[in-house]
Design a protein around this motif. Structure first.
Motif, PDB file in Angstrom:
ATOM      1  N   ARG A   1      -4.852   6.986 -10.284  1.00  0.00           N
ATOM      2  CA  ARG A   1      -5.844   7.228  -9.209  1.00  0.00           C
ATOM      3  C   ARG A   1      -7.029   6.181  -9.147  1.00  0.00           C
ATOM      4  O   ARG A   1      -6.942   5.241  -9.990  1.00  0.00           O
ATOM      5  CB  ARG A   1      -6.732   8.517  -9.854  1.00  0.00           C
ATOM      6  CG  ARG A   1      -7.433   8.337 -11.092  1.00  0.00           C
ATOM      7  CD  ARG A   1      -7.859   9.489 -11.634  1.00  0.00           C
ATOM      8  NE  ARG A   1      -8.454   9.320 -12.976  1.00  0.00           N
ATOM      9  CZ  ARG A   1      -9.075  10.167 -13.872  1.00  0.00           C
ATOM     10  NH1 ARG A   1      -9.090  11.272 -13.382  1.00  0.00           N
ATOM     11  NH2 ARG A   1      -9.430  10.024 -15.036  1.00  0.00           N
TER      12      ARG A   1
ATOM     13  N   ASP B   1       0.931  -1.077   0.116  1.00  0.00           N
ATOM     14  CA  ASP B   1       0.046   0.045  -0.158  1.00  0.00           C
ATOM     15  C   ASP B   1       0.753   1.226  -0.037  1.00  0.00           C
ATOM     16  O   ASP B   1       0.386   2.398  -0.684  1.00  0.00           O
ATOM     17  CB  ASP B   1      -0.856  -0.111   1.259  1.00  0.00           C
ATOM     18  CG  ASP B   1      -2.008  -0.962   1.066  1.00  0.00           C
ATOM     19  OD1 ASP B   1      -2.430  -1.385  -0.127  1.00  0.00           O
ATOM     20  OD2 ASP B   1      -2.613  -1.397   2.177  1.00  0.00           O
TER      21      ASP B   1
ATOM     22  N   TRP C   1      -8.031   0.712  -9.799  1.00  0.00           N
ATOM     23  CA  TRP C   1      -7.168   1.899 -10.270  1.00  0.00           C
ATOM     24  C   TRP C   1      -6.559   1.927 -11.724  1.00  0.00           C
ATOM     25  O   TRP C   1      -6.640   1.140 -12.452  1.00  0.00           O
ATOM     26  CB  TRP C   1      -5.558   1.419  -9.368  1.00  0.00           C
ATOM     27  CG  TRP C   1      -6.036   1.440  -7.840  1.00  0.00           C
ATOM     28  CD1 TRP C   1      -6.559   0.666  -7.178  1.00  0.00           C
ATOM     29  CD2 TRP C   1      -5.552   2.680  -7.091  1.00  0.00           C
ATOM     30  NE1 TRP C   1      -6.477   1.214  -5.790  1.00  0.00           N
ATOM     31  CE2 TRP C   1      -5.966   2.285  -5.955  1.00  0.00           C
ATOM     32  CE3 TRP C   1      -5.171   3.918  -7.450  1.00  0.00           C
ATOM     33  CZ2 TRP C   1      -5.765   3.131  -4.758  1.00  0.00           C
ATOM     34  CZ3 TRP C   1      -4.816   4.636  -6.189  1.00  0.00           C
ATOM     35  CH2 TRP C   1      -5.004   4.461  -4.809  1.00  0.00           C
TER      36      TRP C   1
ATOM     37  N   TYR D   1       3.828  12.411   0.600  1.00  0.00           N
ATOM     38  CA  TYR D   1       3.345  13.576   1.422  1.00  0.00           C
ATOM     39  C   TYR D   1       4.153  15.019   0.869  1.00  0.00           C
ATOM     40  O   TYR D   1       3.235  15.778   0.499  1.00  0.00           O
ATOM     41  CB  TYR D   1       3.706  13.522   2.992  1.00  0.00           C
ATOM     42  CG  TYR D   1       3.264  14.872   3.695  1.00  0.00           C
ATOM     43  CD1 TYR D   1       1.890  14.891   4.026  1.00  0.00           C
ATOM     44  CD2 TYR D   1       4.371  15.382   4.201  1.00  0.00           C
ATOM     45  CE1 TYR D   1       1.861  16.295   4.775  1.00  0.00           C
ATOM     46  CE2 TYR D   1       4.242  16.682   4.798  1.00  0.00           C
ATOM     47  CZ  TYR D   1       2.954  16.959   4.953  1.00  0.00           C
ATOM     48  OH  TYR D   1       2.550  18.220   5.798  1.00  0.00           O
TER      49      TYR D   1
ATOM     50  N   ARG E   1       1.607  12.564  -9.398  1.00  0.00           N
ATOM     51  CA  ARG E   1       0.296  11.853  -9.136  1.00  0.00           C
ATOM     52  C   ARG E   1      -0.126  11.159 -10.325  1.00  0.00           C
ATOM     53  O   ARG E   1      -1.093  11.611 -11.247  1.00  0.00           O
ATOM     54  CB  ARG E   1      -0.696  12.994  -8.774  1.00  0.00           C
ATOM     55  CG  ARG E   1      -0.438  13.794  -7.503  1.00  0.00           C
ATOM     56  CD  ARG E   1      -1.398  14.952  -7.253  1.00  0.00           C
ATOM     57  NE  ARG E   1      -2.761  14.650  -7.107  1.00  0.00           N
ATOM     58  CZ  ARG E   1      -3.677  15.201  -7.164  1.00  0.00           C
ATOM     59  NH1 ARG E   1      -3.569  16.477  -7.824  1.00  0.00           N
ATOM     60  NH2 ARG E   1      -4.934  14.805  -7.040  1.00  0.00           N
TER      61      ARG E   1
ATOM     62  N   ASP F   1       0.490   4.167  -2.612  1.00  0.00           N
ATOM     63  CA  ASP F   1       0.325   5.426  -2.385  1.00  0.00           C
ATOM     64  C   ASP F   1       1.384   6.386  -3.108  1.00  0.00           C
ATOM     65  O   ASP F   1       0.906   7.485  -3.592  1.00  0.00           O
ATOM     66  CB  ASP F   1       0.317   5.714  -0.973  1.00  0.00           C
ATOM     67  CG  ASP F   1       0.083   7.318  -0.428  1.00  0.00           C
ATOM     68  OD1 ASP F   1      -1.068   7.761  -0.780  1.00  0.00           O
ATOM     69  OD2 ASP F   1       1.177   7.652   0.076  1.00  0.00           O
TER      70      ASP F   1
ATOM     71  N   ARG G   1       2.636  15.442  -2.855  1.00  0.00           N
ATOM     72  CA  ARG G   1       1.243  15.322  -3.339  1.00  0.00           C
ATOM     73  C   ARG G   1       0.600  16.539  -4.072  1.00  0.00           C
ATOM     74  O   ARG G   1      -0.396  16.485  -4.563  1.00  0.00           O
ATOM     75  CB  ARG G   1       0.470  14.934  -2.094  1.00  0.00           C
ATOM     76  CG  ARG G   1       0.239  15.775  -1.274  1.00  0.00           C
ATOM     77  CD  ARG G   1      -0.479  15.186   0.066  1.00  0.00           C
ATOM     78  NE  ARG G   1      -0.069  13.968   0.706  1.00  0.00           N
ATOM     79  CZ  ARG G   1      -0.528  12.884   0.452  1.00  0.00           C
ATOM     80  NH1 ARG G   1      -1.622  12.608  -0.153  1.00  0.00           N
ATOM     81  NH2 ARG G   1       0.021  11.668   1.235  1.00  0.00           N
TER      82      ARG G   1
ATOM     83  N   THR H   1       0.257   9.425  -5.492  1.00  0.00           N
ATOM     84  CA  THR H   1       0.454  10.737  -4.718  1.00  0.00           C
ATOM     85  C   THR H   1       1.852  11.344  -4.907  1.00  0.00           C
ATOM     86  O   THR H   1       2.032  12.528  -4.846  1.00  0.00           O
ATOM     87  CB  THR H   1       0.084  11.010  -3.388  1.00  0.00           C
ATOM     88  OG1 THR H   1       1.052  10.085  -2.543  1.00  0.00           O
ATOM     89  CG2 THR H   1      -1.270  10.655  -3.233  1.00  0.00           C
TER      90      THR H   1
END
Length: 814
Positions: A448, A425, A455, A436, A445, A429, A439, A433
């Motif tokens: 989605r 995961d 996805w 952090y 990115r 992520d 993003r 993204t």
């Protein structure tokens, strides 16, 4: 299926051939989900891997892709196509075989997707690219078998991790897919079998008769090897004599630069003008192909080469292999030996040429390991997550995917059998993204989640950019080299960093010839021919091998013998003298010598942990010595020892080897070091955070470095727990700094550290003083030397006091 079809049997009978037992076994076990065949070089293992496919296709030649063959080398795929064409054409089999690599024309690649051949020969990178297309499901739906050749070579790198993920994808597209792995040199068959299998399914292991012992020895020369250096120039006359006595000789080197130097010296001594060529990965493709063609025709008496000729390509009538320099790894040596007398049950013939005095010991240890069939290998550990991130993007490029199903699929790949859902995961992520700190930027990115839970790519147009950057091979930043003038002949490549050091008129070696640097034109190094005798050597990146753990252990065990009749007299006397004036290293203990020399205190640590680890140990020990106020001034490292010089003698070395303190020191050093930035750039490129190809144009090394350095500094400052920083640290620890071998050494010896205070340099330490690559340390030693000099000058001038200079910061220019 246990019998050959009539057409194939007739072909075998016409040649008077019978199936080898391992070939018959592979035919009998053709229905097994996974097979690993370990057979000696020349034992027909590639044919054994293809026999079930040829037999099935001979009886039922249905259209579509039946068998996929994957090899580490493009040239090997082409060689296999040529070799397969003989039984197929002469037996009249209706089978179409094609190869698909980076050299395949785009028009043929497009046709292969629409109308695939029965057997497709490719590389891990091309296979990953094929799985990224929307029509991958149609192309691979009827796939029956995958044959992975030279599986040992792929298993040791990220290319193997990528391949196993691709095989997991193929297994989803073709559930009945059967897997076959082939290799001549496997140190841990069970580990390779686990890699080949679809986890948790088993993989059967088939081991062929290993054949006769190789005829391998160390080259005897009249001149003694030097104390240090890697050129082996002293052995040129003896090597030329060996070449004269054989039809075709392969002369292997561990690095491209060493190959260039040796070829140059060999050619200067080649008064008979014997036809000799050079072959390595930095040479122009046309030049490599010209050498290969000459080998096949038997036109060359010798070829100076590197790992570019390691693997199973059968180039001509090679009857001797010479390994110049210690092999560092027994498995690699066995692979290279197998290039000679490439026939079943014919002993390979090889000579080892140590480049210096210590390598004499290592070569003898390697000879004993080959005779004992004691192959070495390091455990790979879990599959790297940067490759996992790339695979997620590849899956998205082929169409929408279900994350739960993709996780199960990845878990079925051997290297990722232990992958947790949380780790998956985190990679998912990252692809969605950028993490952090990133993003807010659309460019990172990339995927989605739709309302239905699947996805997909955020922008379908990004699929083309993902495909342009598929792969795990991190090319060195290089520049093309051409002869000056319109239509100048291409010669190969050199590193950007090397090119930046050149001034007009400088000379260097490439392709065995001396050239003169004329200038840089449109990112191409332009040169002209030069008759200089002493060129500046091109610094090819290549791989700088470290001596394996198993071979290092064997060397230390050899030291425990009372005498060494297997060693040349000069080397045996050298070790005996070491035992008289000091000690020889012992298993389970750490020998450290301390003595004065040249006005400095010397400390020698015999760790036998490999060059990368011993280099890292030098950095960490000098940092610990600085913390203890011992004023180190510099160090130099080899595969077996680290030499540190400074102002103060070490009286108790045990605190310096506190493992917890060493790890803290490593973390501090890594945070802002160029090693971390270099590792980050490689992993970020694989993971897709940095693109090397944009719109079909490749970024220069400088562009890639600038963008990656900015990203690295940003993440360190604003998101220190970012996934890419975790990956970078793990990769740096495992690769460039090789801290695991330092940790293993410290845990193995514990407090069993022997410090010997001696009066002078010892025989075993002497070569270290001749070793290049000395790393100066700028710290408290500088301050003390400055203070002493200032005090001396002030005393001479009659002044009494002076302000003390500021204390400099400890730093290493590496």
């Amino acid at each position: 299926m246990t019998e050959l079809p009539a057409a194939l049997k007739t072909w075998f009978d016409a040649r008077g051939w019978d199936l080898h037992p391992h070939q018959q076994t592979m035919l009998e076990r053709a229905g097994a989900p996974a097979l690993l065949l370990i057979a000696p070089t020349g034992g027909g293992k590639t044919l054994a891997g293809f026999l079930p496919s040829l037999a099935e296709l001979a009886e039922r030649p249905e259209p579509g892709l039946h068998t996929l063959y994957v090899s580490p080398l493009k040239a090997l795929a082409s060689d296999i196509r040529r070799n397969l064409s003989t039984p197929i054409s002469e037996a009249g089999l209706p089978i179409r075989v094609e190869d698909r690599t980076g050299d395949t024309p785009a028009s043929r690649k497009k046709r292969q997707r629409a109308d695939p051949p029965h057997i497709l020969l490719t590389t891990p990178e091309s296979l990953a690219l094929l799985t990224s297309y929307e029509d991958a499901g149609r192309m691979f739906a009827g796939l029956k078998r995958v044959v992975v050749d030279e599986i040992h070579a792929l298993a040791e790198s990220k290319r193997g991790d990528q391949l196993m993920l691709a095989l997991a994808r193929l297994q989803t597209l073709a559930p009945g897919l059967r897997r076959v792995g082939l290799s001549a040199t496997v140190d841990d068959p069970d580990a390779i079998a686990r890699l080949m299998a679809r986890h948790p399914d088993p993989c059967e292991i088939v081991e062929a008769d290993p054949g006769p012992e190789p005829d391998i020895s160390m080259l005897v020369t009249e001149e003694r090897p030097p104390w240090s250096g890697g050129g082996a120039k002293y052995a040129i006359p003896a090597v030329l004599e060996a070449v004269r006595q054989h039809r075709t000789t392969l002369i292997f080197h561990n690095t491209r630069a060493q190959a260039e130097i040796f070829f140059h010296n060999l050619w200067l001594a080649n008064e008979e003008a014997l036809p000799i060529g050079i072959h390595h990965g930095s040479l122009d493709r046309v030049q490599r192909e010209r050498v290969e063609a000459a080998m096949v025709r038997g036109d060359l008496r010798a070829i100076v080469c590197t790992g570019s000729l390691d693997l199973g390509i059968d180039w001509g009538d090679v009857d001797l292999v010479i390994q110049v320099g210690a092999p560092k790894n027994v498995k690699r040596l066995v692979q290279r030996i197998g290039r000679a007398n490439h026939r079943y049950n014919a002993p390979s013939k090889a000579l080892l040429v140590p480049a210096n005095r210590f390598e004499v010991v290592e070569c003898v240890a390697a000879l004993e390991a080959v005779r004992d069939r004691d192959l070495d290998g390091e455990p790979r550990g879990p599959g790297p997550r940067d490759v996992l991130c790339q695979h997620i993007l590849i899956a998205a490029a082929s169409g929408p995917f279900d994350a739960d199903m993709l996780y199960v699929e990845m878990n079925a790949a051997g290297p990722y059998a232990g992958l947790t859902r949380a780790e998956f995961d985190a990679c998912l992520d990252f692809c969605a993204t950028g993490g952090y700190a990133l993003r807010a930027y659309d460019q990172w990115r990339r995927i989605r989640q739709r309302e239905d839970g699947l996805w997909e790519l955020r922008d379908p147009r990004s699929a083309a950019r993902i495909r342009q950057n598929i792969g795990t091979i991190q090319d060195t930043d290089t520049l093309k080299v051409r002869m000056r003038g319109r239509g100048g002949k291409p010669l190969g490549e050199v590193e950007e960093g090397f090119a930046a050091t050149l001034s007009k008129g400088d000379t260097f070696l490439i392709g065995g010839q001396i050239v003169r640097y004329e200038g840089l034109r449109e990112m191409v190094v332009e040169v002209s021919r030069d008759a200089a005798q002493k060129p500046k050597i091109a610094t090819f990146m290549g791989t700088k091998f470290a001596t394996s753990t198993q071979l290092s252990d064997r060397i230390v065990r050899m030291f425990q013998n009372e005498r060494w009749p297997e060693l040349p007299g000069h080397t045996a006397e050298w070790l005996s003298l070491q035992r008289e004036v000091s000690r020889l290293p012992e298993p389970g203990r750490l020998l450290i010598e301390s003595f004065p020399h040249d006005g400095r205190e010397q400390l020698v640590v015999y760790g036998f942990a490999g060059r990368n680890a011993m280099q890292t140990l030098g950095l960490l020990l000098t940092k610990r010595m600085e913390e203890e106020g011992l004023a180190p001034m510099g160090f130099v490292a080899t595969d077996y020892a680290t030499l540190i010089w400074g102002l103060d003698a070490v009286s108790d070395p045990r605190p310096l080897f506190d493992l917890e303190r060493l790890e803290v020191g490593l973390d501090t050093w890594l945070q802002g070091n160029a090693v971390m930035k270099r590792t980050f750039r490689a992993s970020a490129t694989i993971a897709g955070l940095i693109e090397r190809q944009v719109g079909g144009q490749r970024k220069t090394g400088r562009q890639a470095t600038m963008s990656s350095d900015i990203l690295y500094d940003t993440l360190v400052k604003y998101d220190p727990n970012h996934l890419m920083l975790e990956i970078t640290r793990a990769e740096a620890m495992r690769g460039l700094v090789d801290f695991s071998r330092i940790r293993e050494m410290c845990q193995r010896v514990g407090n069993r550290i022997d410090l010997l205070r001696l009066e002078r340099v010892t025989p075993l330490a002497a070569p270290l003083f001749l070793e290049p690559g000395r790393v100066p340390i700028q710290g408290s030693a500088d301050e003390r030397l400055i203070e002493e000099e200032v005090t001396r000058l002030l005393d001479e001038s009659g002044l009494a006091q002076v302000d003390a200079p500021a204390k400099p910061v400890w730093r290493v220019p590496w």
